[in-house]
Design an enzyme around this catalytic site. Structure first.
Site, PDB file in Angstrom:
ATOM      1  N   LYS A  62      -7.942  -7.813 -11.778  1.00  0.00           N
ATOM      2  CA  LYS A  62      -7.395  -8.825 -10.869  1.00  0.00           C
ATOM      3  C   LYS A  62      -8.433  -9.596 -10.088  1.00  0.00           C
ATOM      4  CE  LYS A  62      -2.850  -6.926  -9.738  1.00  0.00           C
ATOM      5  NZ  LYS A  62      -2.049  -6.477  -8.578  1.00  0.00           N
ATOM      6  N   LYS A 104       5.503  -5.901 -20.264  1.00  0.00           N
ATOM      7  CA  LYS A 104       6.345  -5.191 -19.289  1.00  0.00           C
ATOM      8  C   LYS A 104       7.101  -6.166 -18.404  1.00  0.00           C
ATOM      9  CE  LYS A 104       4.913  -1.993 -16.359  1.00  0.00           C
ATOM     10  NZ  LYS A 104       4.082  -1.024 -15.632  1.00  0.00           N
ATOM     11  N   LYS A 148       7.187  -8.276 -11.713  1.00  0.00           N
ATOM     12  CA  LYS A 148       7.589  -9.204 -10.660  1.00  0.00           C
ATOM     13  C   LYS A 148       6.498 -10.221 -10.384  1.00  0.00           C
ATOM     14  CE  LYS A 148       6.833  -5.615  -7.213  1.00  0.00           C
ATOM     15  NZ  LYS A 148       7.341  -4.891  -6.064  1.00  0.00           N
TER      16      LYS A 148
END
Ligand code: TRP
Length: 332
Positions: free
Chosen positions: A111, A192, A195
């Site tokens: 990230k 997957k 959100k």
């Protein structure tokens, strides 16, 4: 009774993957264990976020958790930032783990490692997570695979601290989930359900009305051919639908496949099962929306119960690490 603890970040509305993969398990832990669940709003600040909506998201996640079936008379539910011990112990953990260890965290590498402007909090995120866990003497921590490495680091930190300064922390273990559903995006069944990735049609929200659930399942991507068979490698779309059906009804995805002659009838069964499974969750959410004061009270009581455990642990750790006793002395 074992002490169980887990957390969820307050970003975005909760979806079927969160419910089947996490919250349904949380609800069952409260039956047998001394369970603590919290909303990790401090962790939500490690990435860009909207200050004007953070409080709202935190509140909404609390509502979702109660709707999913967490019962404040059987477990402790609180907000991370309401318990200041979390950020205070995080400092002690940061002074226990190394720069090298944090650099090796795959979530950080994925990230942010490449980006100079990434928040330092994203780098130290696992130290805060370790503090979250160690404050409560948690024996078991239910987490998804993506958080396993952080839990390993927590164990290393606990062992190192105990070795350096004396036995202060319980060394936690990962909890093996009772239900291990892997829910994939309905539009991209090799990814997957998430959100953070926007896929409105591929993500069933936990509180979607029945028509929405039916529409999304009807439009779910299926695979070439017409045969209903459980084979995630060559039939990811159909296999995901079978997984969902199995998760909702308790069957085995491979065995369930035999009952369907075509994709249409499978989709119909999946939609029905999901609607039925989520109906009580939606019902509770509606009641909770009519009484927001109840949620505020649950979180107030939760923070109080959490601090009663976290405060003495923090004091024990500070004393062991050699800090001067504060005015009034250490409590732990
Ligand atoms: N990092 C976890 C996640 O993103 C959330 C979390 C924060 C957590 N602190 C925790 C989970 C402590 C378990 C225990 O899913």
């Amino acid at each position: 009774m074992a002490r169980v603890l887990s957390g969820v970040q307050s970003t975005g509305v909760l979806h079927l993957g969160n419910y089947l993969g996490a919250f349904r398990n949380w609800v069952s832990y409260q039956e047998h264990d001394d369970a603590y669940f919290f909303i990790a709003d401090l962790h939500a600040m490690t990435a860009e976020y909207e200050a004007s909506s953070l409080a709202r998201s935190t509140f909404d996640v609390a509502l979702d958790l109660l709707a999913a079936g967490l019962d404040p008379s059987r477990c402790t539910i609180f907000v991370q930032s309401h318990v200041p011990e979390h950020s205070r112990l995080a400092w002690l953990v940061e002074c226990t783990v190394s720069y090298g260890e944090l650099t090796r965290m795959t979530q950080f590498k994925d990230k942010g490692a490449e980006n100079e402007g990434v928040r330092a909090g994203l780098f130290t995120y696992p130290a805060l997570m370790a503090a979250d866990i160690l404050l409560y003497d948690a024996d078991r921590v239910p987490v998804g695979d993506d958080q396993r490495q952080h839990l390993e680091l927590t164990r290393d930190a606990a062992n190192r601290f105990n070795h350096r300064y004396g036995e202060v922390f319980v060394v936690p273990e990962a909890a093996v989930p009772l239900f291990a559903a892997r829910v994939m995006d309905l539009q991209v069944p090799t990814r997957k359900m998430s959100k953070s990735v926007s896929s409105p049609l591929g993500t069933v929200q936990m509180l979607d009305p029945p028509e929405e659930i039916e529409r999304k399942v009807r439009k779910a991507v299926t695979d070439t051919g017409t045969e209903v068979r459980y084979d995630p490698a060559t039939k990811p779309g159909v296999s995901n639908l079978l997984e969902l059906l199995a998760a909702a009804t308790g069957g085995d995805p491979g065995a369930l496949a035999d009952g369907f002659g075509d994709y249409g009838s499978l989709k119909k069964a999946v939609a029905e099962a999901l609607v039925e499974m989520l109906a009580p969750v939606r019902g509770r959410a509606e009641e909770l929306r009519r009484d927001p004061g109840h949620i505020t009270r649950v979180l107030e009581e939760g923070a109080e119960k959490a601090r009663a455990v976290a405060g003495p642990t923090l004091d024990r750790a500070m004393r062991a690490a050699g800090l001067l006793a504060p005015p009034g002395g250490f409590a732990g």
